[in-house]
Write a protein that holds these residues in place. Sequence first.
Motif, PDB file in Angstrom:
ATOM      1  N   THR A 164       0.912  -1.246  -0.078  1.00  9.49           N
ATOM      2  CA  THR A 164       0.208  -0.042   0.100  1.00  9.49           C
ATOM      3  C   THR A 164       0.706   1.137   0.092  1.00  9.49           C
ATOM      4  O   THR A 164       0.529   2.146  -0.622  1.00  9.49           O
ATOM      5  N   VAL A 165       2.107   1.253   0.701  1.00 15.02           N
ATOM      6  CA  VAL A 165       2.820   2.358   0.832  1.00 15.02           C
ATOM      7  C   VAL A 165       3.427   2.658  -0.679  1.00 15.02           C
ATOM      8  O   VAL A 165       3.540   3.630  -1.201  1.00 15.02           O
ATOM      9  N   ILE A 166       3.739   1.632  -1.287  1.00 16.88           N
ATOM     10  CA  ILE A 166       4.250   1.629  -2.781  1.00 16.88           C
ATOM     11  C   ILE A 166       3.251   2.284  -3.610  1.00 16.88           C
ATOM     12  O   ILE A 166       3.619   3.297  -4.311  1.00 16.88           O
ATOM     13  N   ILE A 167       2.231   2.208  -3.612  1.00 23.44           N
ATOM     14  CA  ILE A 167       1.014   2.688  -4.501  1.00 23.44           C
ATOM     15  C   ILE A 167       0.975   4.223  -4.032  1.00 23.44           C
ATOM     16  O   ILE A 167       0.950   5.082  -5.113  1.00 23.44           O
ATOM     17  N   LEU A 168       0.962   4.645  -2.960  1.00 19.04           N
ATOM     18  CA  LEU A 168       0.885   6.124  -2.646  1.00 19.04           C
ATOM     19  C   LEU A 168       2.126   6.839  -2.765  1.00 19.04           C
ATOM     20  O   LEU A 168       2.210   7.930  -2.773  1.00 19.04           O
ATOM     21  N   GLU A 169       3.316   6.159  -2.829  1.00 17.02           N
ATOM     22  CA  GLU A 169       4.820   6.843  -2.699  1.00 17.02           C
ATOM     23  C   GLU A 169       4.633   7.502  -4.464  1.00 17.02           C
ATOM     24  O   GLU A 169       4.265   6.923  -5.401  1.00 17.02           O
ATOM     25  N   GLN A 170       5.322   8.662  -4.296  1.00 16.47           N
ATOM     26  CA  GLN A 170       5.580   9.150  -5.662  1.00 16.47           C
ATOM     27  C   GLN A 170       7.087   9.203  -5.744  1.00 16.47           C
ATOM     28  O   GLN A 170       7.809   8.952  -4.806  1.00 16.47           O
ATOM     29  N   ARG A 171       7.656   9.864  -6.635  1.00 13.00           N
ATOM     30  CA  ARG A 171       9.165   9.711  -7.054  1.00 13.00           C
ATOM     31  C   ARG A 171       9.861  10.612  -5.855  1.00 13.00           C
ATOM     32  O   ARG A 171       9.154  11.475  -5.460  1.00 13.00           O
ATOM     33  N   GLU A 172      10.946  10.443  -5.736  1.00 12.41           N
ATOM     34  CA  GLU A 172      12.143  11.014  -4.451  1.00 12.41           C
ATOM     35  C   GLU A 172      11.274  10.814  -3.188  1.00 12.41           C
ATOM     36  O   GLU A 172      11.156  11.765  -2.598  1.00 12.41           O
ATOM     37  N   TYR A 173      10.671   9.682  -3.031  1.00  9.35           N
ATOM     38  CA  TYR A 173      10.186   9.356  -1.555  1.00  9.35           C
ATOM     39  C   TYR A 173       9.209  10.434  -0.965  1.00  9.35           C
ATOM     40  O   TYR A 173       9.027  10.620  -0.125  1.00  9.35           O
ATOM     41  N   ALA A 174       8.452  11.123  -1.726  1.00 10.69           N
ATOM     42  CA  ALA A 174       7.133  11.920  -1.590  1.00 10.69           C
ATOM     43  C   ALA A 174       5.907  10.842  -1.362  1.00 10.69           C
ATOM     44  O   ALA A 174       6.209   9.536  -1.660  1.00 10.69           O
ATOM     45  N   GLY A 175       5.115  11.219  -0.494  1.00 11.51           N
ATOM     46  CA  GLY A 175       3.838  10.546  -0.425  1.00 11.51           C
ATOM     47  C   GLY A 175       3.967   9.588   0.647  1.00 11.51           C
ATOM     48  O   GLY A 175       3.388   8.473   0.904  1.00 11.51           O
ATOM     49  N   GLU A 176       5.019   9.713   1.795  1.00 12.96           N
ATOM     50  CA  GLU A 176       5.359   8.793   2.657  1.00 12.96           C
ATOM     51  C   GLU A 176       4.948   9.256   4.244  1.00 12.96           C
ATOM     52  O   GLU A 176       4.895   8.307   5.202  1.00 12.96           O
ATOM     53  N   THR A 177       4.361  10.638   4.276  1.00 14.09           N
ATOM     54  CA  THR A 177       4.001  10.962   5.845  1.00 14.09           C
ATOM     55  C   THR A 177       2.731  10.440   5.927  1.00 14.09           C
ATOM     56  O   THR A 177       1.751  10.474   4.964  1.00 14.09           O
ATOM     57  N   TYR A 178       2.268  10.864   7.302  1.00 17.38           N
ATOM     58  CA  TYR A 178       0.733  10.486   7.686  1.00 17.38           C
ATOM     59  C   TYR A 178      -0.050  11.248   6.947  1.00 17.38           C
ATOM     60  O   TYR A 178      -1.312  10.927   6.557  1.00 17.38           O
ATOM     61  N   SER A 179       0.282  12.639   6.532  1.00 17.70           N
ATOM     62  CA  SER A 179      -0.666  13.448   6.084  1.00 17.70           C
ATOM     63  C   SER A 179      -1.106  13.209   4.661  1.00 17.70           C
ATOM     64  O   SER A 179      -2.169  13.372   4.034  1.00 17.70           O
ATOM     65  N   ASP A 180      -0.352  12.464   4.079  1.00 20.14           N
ATOM     66  CA  ASP A 180      -0.486  11.969   2.651  1.00 20.14           C
ATOM     67  C   ASP A 180      -1.421  10.974   2.491  1.00 20.14           C
ATOM     68  O   ASP A 180      -2.134  10.732   1.460  1.00 20.14           O
ATOM     69  N   TYR A 181      -1.997  10.435   3.804  1.00 18.15           N
ATOM     70  CA  TYR A 181      -2.753   9.365   3.744  1.00 18.15           C
ATOM     71  C   TYR A 181      -4.523   9.925   4.008  1.00 18.15           C
ATOM     72  O   TYR A 181      -5.653   9.425   4.198  1.00 18.15           O
ATOM     73  N   ALA A 182      -4.152  11.480   4.362  1.00 17.38           N
ATOM     74  CA  ALA A 182      -5.518  12.044   4.555  1.00 17.38           C
ATOM     75  C   ALA A 182      -6.616  11.792   3.577  1.00 17.38           C
ATOM     76  O   ALA A 182      -6.223  11.960   2.305  1.00 17.38           O
ATOM     77  N   GLY A 183      -7.829  11.643   3.860  1.00 14.64           N
ATOM     78  CA  GLY A 183      -8.904  11.354   3.001  1.00 14.64           C
ATOM     79  C   GLY A 183      -8.705  10.274   1.980  1.00 14.64           C
ATOM     80  O   GLY A 183      -9.641  10.148   0.995  1.00 14.64           O
ATOM     81  N   LEU A 184      -7.969   9.314   2.141  1.00 15.39           N
ATOM     82  CA  LEU A 184      -7.776   8.296   1.493  1.00 15.39           C
ATOM     83  C   LEU A 184      -8.958   7.506   1.096  1.00 15.39           C
ATOM     84  O   LEU A 184      -9.335   6.865   0.104  1.00 15.39           O
ATOM     85  N   ALA A 185      -9.801   7.354   2.251  1.00 13.96           N
ATOM     86  CA  ALA A 185     -10.883   6.505   2.043  1.00 13.96           C
ATOM     87  C   ALA A 185     -11.984   7.087   0.975  1.00 13.96           C
ATOM     88  O   ALA A 185     -12.851   6.034   0.541  1.00 13.96           O
ATOM     89  N   ARG A 186     -12.184   8.294   0.881  1.00 14.40           N
ATOM     90  CA  ARG A 186     -12.887   8.857  -0.250  1.00 14.40           C
ATOM     91  C   ARG A 186     -12.209   8.628  -1.773  1.00 14.40           C
ATOM     92  O   ARG A 186     -12.908   8.402  -2.543  1.00 14.40           O
ATOM     93  N   ARG A 187     -10.908   8.657  -1.810  1.00 14.44           N
ATOM     94  CA  ARG A 187     -10.356   8.784  -2.940  1.00 14.44           C
ATOM     95  C   ARG A 187     -10.109   7.268  -3.566  1.00 14.44           C
ATOM     96  O   ARG A 187      -9.958   7.135  -4.658  1.00 14.44           O
ATOM     97  N   SER A 188      -9.878   6.321  -2.647  1.00 14.35           N
ATOM     98  CA  SER A 188      -9.685   5.004  -3.002  1.00 14.35           C
ATOM     99  C   SER A 188     -10.082   4.015  -1.868  1.00 14.35           C
ATOM    100  O   SER A 188      -9.123   3.592  -1.044  1.00 14.35           O
ATOM    101  N   PRO A 189     -11.345   3.768  -1.832  1.00 16.43           N
ATOM    102  CA  PRO A 189     -11.914   2.872  -0.852  1.00 16.43           C
ATOM    103  C   PRO A 189     -11.017   1.508  -0.683  1.00 16.43           C
ATOM    104  O   PRO A 189     -11.064   1.007   0.527  1.00 16.43           O
ATOM    105  N   PHE A 190     -10.639   0.902  -1.914  1.00 20.10           N
ATOM    106  CA  PHE A 190     -10.069  -0.244  -1.762  1.00 20.10           C
ATOM    107  C   PHE A 190      -8.739  -0.258  -0.989  1.00 20.10           C
ATOM    108  O   PHE A 190      -8.590  -0.952  -0.084  1.00 20.10           O
ATOM    109  N   LEU A 191      -7.770   0.986  -1.131  1.00 24.11           N
ATOM    110  CA  LEU A 191      -6.639   1.100  -0.616  1.00 24.11           C
ATOM    111  C   LEU A 191      -6.647   1.367   1.047  1.00 24.11           C
ATOM    112  O   LEU A 191      -6.193   0.587   1.949  1.00 24.11           O
ATOM    113  N   ALA A 192      -7.930   2.057   1.178  1.00 28.43           N
ATOM    114  CA  ALA A 192      -7.851   2.473   2.388  1.00 28.43           C
ATOM    115  C   ALA A 192      -8.406   1.505   3.322  1.00 28.43           C
ATOM    116  O   ALA A 192      -7.916   0.871   4.621  1.00 28.43           O
ATOM    117  N   ALA A 193      -9.264   0.529   2.683  1.00 30.31           N
ATOM    118  CA  ALA A 193     -10.092  -0.628   3.430  1.00 30.31           C
ATOM    119  C   ALA A 193      -8.868  -1.641   3.780  1.00 30.31           C
ATOM    120  O   ALA A 193      -8.674  -2.360   4.682  1.00 30.31           O
TER     121      ALA A 193
END
Lengths: 178, 486
Positions: free
Chosen positions: B348-377
């Motif tokens: 799951t971390v890999i999917i949310l990751e962007q280049r150069e180690y972005a997308g790894e902080t807690y705040s990058d997970y905000a609102g994930l349930a809306r944007r991708s219910p499968f990943l959040a679940a």
Amino acid sequence: MFEFLTTSGPALLFYLFALMAVAGAVCVVSMRNPMYGAIGLLVCFLSIAALFLLRHAEFVAVVQIFVYGGGIMVLFLFVIMLVNLHRLHETTMLGNYWRTAFVVSLALVAIFGFLFLKVEFGPSFEDPSKFVDALEPGMGNSEAVAWKLYREYLLPFEIASVFLLVAMVGAVVLGRRA
Amino acid sequence: MIDPTEFWLLAPEIFLAVAAMLLLVAGSIGRGVRNRPAAAVALLSLVATALLVLWAYGKGGSSEAFLAGMFVLDSYALFLKLLLLIATGLTVTISGRFLEEGGYRPGEYYSLILFAATGMLFMVSGYSLLSIWISLELMALSSYILAGYFKRERKSNEAALKYFILGALSSGVLLYGISLLYGATGTVHVGELAARLGDLVSTGEQPILIAVGWLLLAIGLYFKVAAAPFHVWTPDVYVGAPTPVTAFLASASKIASFAILIRILFEALPALKADWQLITALVACISMIWGNLAALTQDNVKRMLAYSSIGHAGYILIGVLCASEEGLWAVLFYLLAYAFITLGAFGTVIILEQREYAGETYSDYAGLARRSPFLAASMLVFMVALTGIPPTGGFFGKFYLFAAAVEAGWIWVALVGVLTSAISLFFYFGIVVQMYLKPSEDTTPRPMPAVGLASTIAICAIVTVLLGLVPGPLVELAKASLIPLP
């Protein structure tokens, strides 16, 4: 005088080469010029090869000279000559950690010194002929190593060959331009 | 003396090594292989290896070591080999994205993964400290290279260098311990070592040599399983390494290291049982407390998972120190459950990751349930499982471990385990809160991830839940895969 030399000759040689090995090792970590450090390392390797000889481990002694004194030393010298070394003079190796490093290494020396003073390891070096007892009669040192290596220790030996392949692949993968 | 026909029983290991070499050759001809065919070949060879493992076990499976006492094919090795192959296979399926987007060559990558897996298979079957050590090095060396595979990223270089230096140090410590034990007993064969150590301990000979020897050996192994206070390498390496490699280190590498830790403590050092139980108890408690407390303060998810992996090493050590049947099968159960949970979480971390180690902080997970219910679940399932809440495999894993500890009389260790699990609720649910309760600035739905990655995460989530609903079959399997107790 001569009697003394014949009776405790191996012991004297042991202390001589042990002293040289330690002096070489101290040289490696204390010399500012890496080339002197490399020479110190070579002295250390060769003295250890002599120590192996004193214990009748001729095969290991020769391998020590070939592999460490030959191959690895050449690699070191290549690196020293290829890398720009002037920068080394300005940096202190351990920075602020030298006190911690000093205490830790002192503690380790104390533990292992105590260990080696307390423990009786095998036959002592005054009588090297005892080391030969482990071999079958008429068998040379290299032959004994070969029998052990290719029969009893065949599996680790084969795994080591895969290990060396991976080391080579790793050098190519990490060394190639990204 | 070696009987040449015994080499047939090495078929799985030899096959896997040859497959790795073929991938290596294919990767270096011309412009190399593309990611998909390489991954397919790697997966197929892992499946074939698993079949060969079953065949070899059927042909010559017994608890007697062969090949001059270097190799053993017992049910313990069988269970762990299949588990390691599954974990390696799942690592292969989550690796594609990083190779394709980064433009890194897949041939060498997959062949290094397979070489590491070969080392692991030899590790769990090793019955001599020498063959165990050299196969451990085969695994470790491949992992050092994989950790530095992101050559353009400084963090990855740093991870590889730190991993290499500290890994080499711990291997040196391990080897020093082995050599001292060899000095005391004159053997590296696990069974003979146990017998001679038993004699020496009962007559009280060579006490210092044995004590220092086994302590160094154990410290080297604690290093490898990333237990505190020998964990210093873990956070930086887990954060800096490419995420699929981190998943591999946290699952397969950890399983193999625990396998040899248990084999050595149980079968080589039964004479020192009381000593290593006490030390293991201390290491387990420090790992649980330090891992979970340090994870509380992280804001990078990979770093949090690294500290959580230190904490989980502590939980698994609880089962080891019991030295009982319950403890051992609980460990095997937990290793399997933990492999699926970690691989899923890192996927799951890999999917949310962007280049150069972005997308790894807690705040990058905000609102994930809306944007991708499968990943959040699925992330919810993994976080619940890591905390140890039913109905997931993580709950039963921890439950069995703590129950075994209570039964074996290590109540204070179990108590530390329960308390630190409660602490872990805060940081695991930090992500859940972000995903489900925090609004996100960006509300566009995320595109579905690639099939391989998505199906791996789905499989991991399903297995995690299934283990929580019907743990029985796996428990039976683990109970059939024990080694002699000390």
